[in-house]
Design a protein around this motif. Structure first.
Motif, PDB file in Angstrom:
ATOM      1  N   ILE A 106       0.841  -1.206   0.000  1.00  0.00           N
ATOM      2  CA  ILE A 106       0.000   0.000   0.000  1.00  0.00           C
ATOM      3  C   ILE A 106       0.876   1.257   0.000  1.00  0.00           C
ATOM      4  O   ILE A 106       0.525   2.262  -0.603  1.00  0.00           O
ATOM      5  CB  ILE A 106      -0.998  -0.021   1.192  1.00  0.00           C
ATOM      6  CG1 ILE A 106      -2.068   1.063   1.028  1.00  0.00           C
ATOM      7  CG2 ILE A 106      -0.285   0.155   2.505  1.00  0.00           C
ATOM      8  CD1 ILE A 106      -3.103   0.724   0.018  1.00  0.00           C
ATOM      9  N   LYS A 107       2.050   1.168   0.632  1.00  0.00           N
ATOM     10  CA  LYS A 107       2.983   2.300   0.637  1.00  0.00           C
ATOM     11  C   LYS A 107       3.451   2.603  -0.787  1.00  0.00           C
ATOM     12  O   LYS A 107       3.515   3.768  -1.191  1.00  0.00           O
ATOM     13  CB  LYS A 107       4.174   1.984   1.535  1.00  0.00           C
ATOM     14  CG  LYS A 107       5.163   3.105   1.656  1.00  0.00           C
ATOM     15  CD  LYS A 107       6.288   2.748   2.609  1.00  0.00           C
ATOM     16  CE  LYS A 107       7.283   3.875   2.715  1.00  0.00           C
ATOM     17  NZ  LYS A 107       8.384   3.562   3.618  1.00  0.00           N
ATOM     18  N   GLN A 108       3.774   1.558  -1.561  1.00  0.00           N
ATOM     19  CA  GLN A 108       4.178   1.753  -2.952  1.00  0.00           C
ATOM     20  C   GLN A 108       3.047   2.348  -3.784  1.00  0.00           C
ATOM     21  O   GLN A 108       3.282   3.162  -4.671  1.00  0.00           O
ATOM     22  CB  GLN A 108       4.636   0.430  -3.563  1.00  0.00           C
ATOM     23  CG  GLN A 108       6.006  -0.001  -3.143  1.00  0.00           C
ATOM     24  CD  GLN A 108       7.063   1.012  -3.512  1.00  0.00           C
ATOM     25  OE1 GLN A 108       7.749   1.528  -2.647  1.00  0.00           O
ATOM     26  NE2 GLN A 108       7.218   1.303  -4.773  1.00  0.00           N
ATOM     27  N   GLN A 109       1.824   1.954  -3.498  1.00  0.00           N
ATOM     28  CA  GLN A 109       0.694   2.493  -4.240  1.00  0.00           C
ATOM     29  C   GLN A 109       0.513   3.981  -3.950  1.00  0.00           C
ATOM     30  O   GLN A 109       0.224   4.766  -4.859  1.00  0.00           O
ATOM     31  CB  GLN A 109      -0.565   1.703  -3.898  1.00  0.00           C
ATOM     32  CG  GLN A 109      -0.500   0.276  -4.405  1.00  0.00           C
ATOM     33  CD  GLN A 109      -1.675  -0.561  -3.967  1.00  0.00           C
ATOM     34  OE1 GLN A 109      -2.721  -0.055  -3.590  1.00  0.00           O
ATOM     35  NE2 GLN A 109      -1.507  -1.875  -4.015  1.00  0.00           N
ATOM     36  N   PHE A 110       0.717   4.392  -2.695  1.00  0.00           N
ATOM     37  CA  PHE A 110       0.628   5.819  -2.368  1.00  0.00           C
ATOM     38  C   PHE A 110       1.787   6.604  -2.978  1.00  0.00           C
ATOM     39  O   PHE A 110       1.620   7.750  -3.396  1.00  0.00           O
ATOM     40  CB  PHE A 110       0.556   6.034  -0.858  1.00  0.00           C
ATOM     41  CG  PHE A 110      -0.826   5.873  -0.308  1.00  0.00           C
ATOM     42  CD1 PHE A 110      -1.819   6.782  -0.619  1.00  0.00           C
ATOM     43  CD2 PHE A 110      -1.141   4.811   0.504  1.00  0.00           C
ATOM     44  CE1 PHE A 110      -3.107   6.641  -0.135  1.00  0.00           C
ATOM     45  CE2 PHE A 110      -2.414   4.656   0.999  1.00  0.00           C
ATOM     46  CZ  PHE A 110      -3.405   5.571   0.678  1.00  0.00           C
ATOM     47  N   LYS A 111       2.982   5.987  -3.043  1.00  0.00           N
ATOM     48  CA  LYS A 111       4.100   6.646  -3.715  1.00  0.00           C
ATOM     49  C   LYS A 111       3.793   6.865  -5.192  1.00  0.00           C
ATOM     50  O   LYS A 111       4.149   7.897  -5.766  1.00  0.00           O
ATOM     51  CB  LYS A 111       5.376   5.806  -3.575  1.00  0.00           C
ATOM     52  CG  LYS A 111       6.037   5.915  -2.236  1.00  0.00           C
ATOM     53  CD  LYS A 111       7.339   5.127  -2.233  1.00  0.00           C
ATOM     54  CE  LYS A 111       8.074   5.292  -0.938  1.00  0.00           C
ATOM     55  NZ  LYS A 111       9.379   4.606  -0.961  1.00  0.00           N
TER      56      LYS A 111
END
Length: 109
Positions: free
Chosen positions: A28-33
């Motif tokens: 999910i962190k990569q998706q927000f990035k």
């Protein structure tokens, strides 16, 4: 492609097979990035309209959260005077986000 103004662009297909072992690194962190990166590219291409569009998106998301909380509270049997107050609190108090990646916990209204 957005910043260098490429003229000739061609598509190269990528084919993914079934995963044999390991886990996906798409957190999910990569998706927000990724969303933050898209936001910066949009800022570059449309510097005047970008802040207005971002404000409208944040406003609509807040309204959606408040409306869902309001309907949920009414369905749960909370009476009318308290349902809008609690729904507003649910939409505003948990987090205030200035960008996709940097959010602060909010304790005041």
């Amino acid at each position: 492609m957005t910043k260098c103004r490429a003229e000739a662009v061609c598509e190269v297909p990528i084919h993914f097979g079934a995963r044999q072992k390991g886990e996906s690194k798409l957190t999910i962190k990569q998706q927000f990035k990724y969303l933050e990166h898209l936001s910066r590219l949009y800022d570059f291409c449309f510097p005047r309209s970008s802040p207005m569009i971002k404000f409208l998106i944040a406003t609509l998301v807040g309204w959606g959260v408040a409306l869902a909380a309001y309907i949920g509270l009414l369905t749960a049997g909370v009476h009318l005077p308290w349902a809008p107050v609690l729904a507003y609190s649910a939409a505003v108090s948990p987090r205030r986000c200035s960008t996709f990646a940097t959010c602060e916990l909010s304790t005041s209204f």
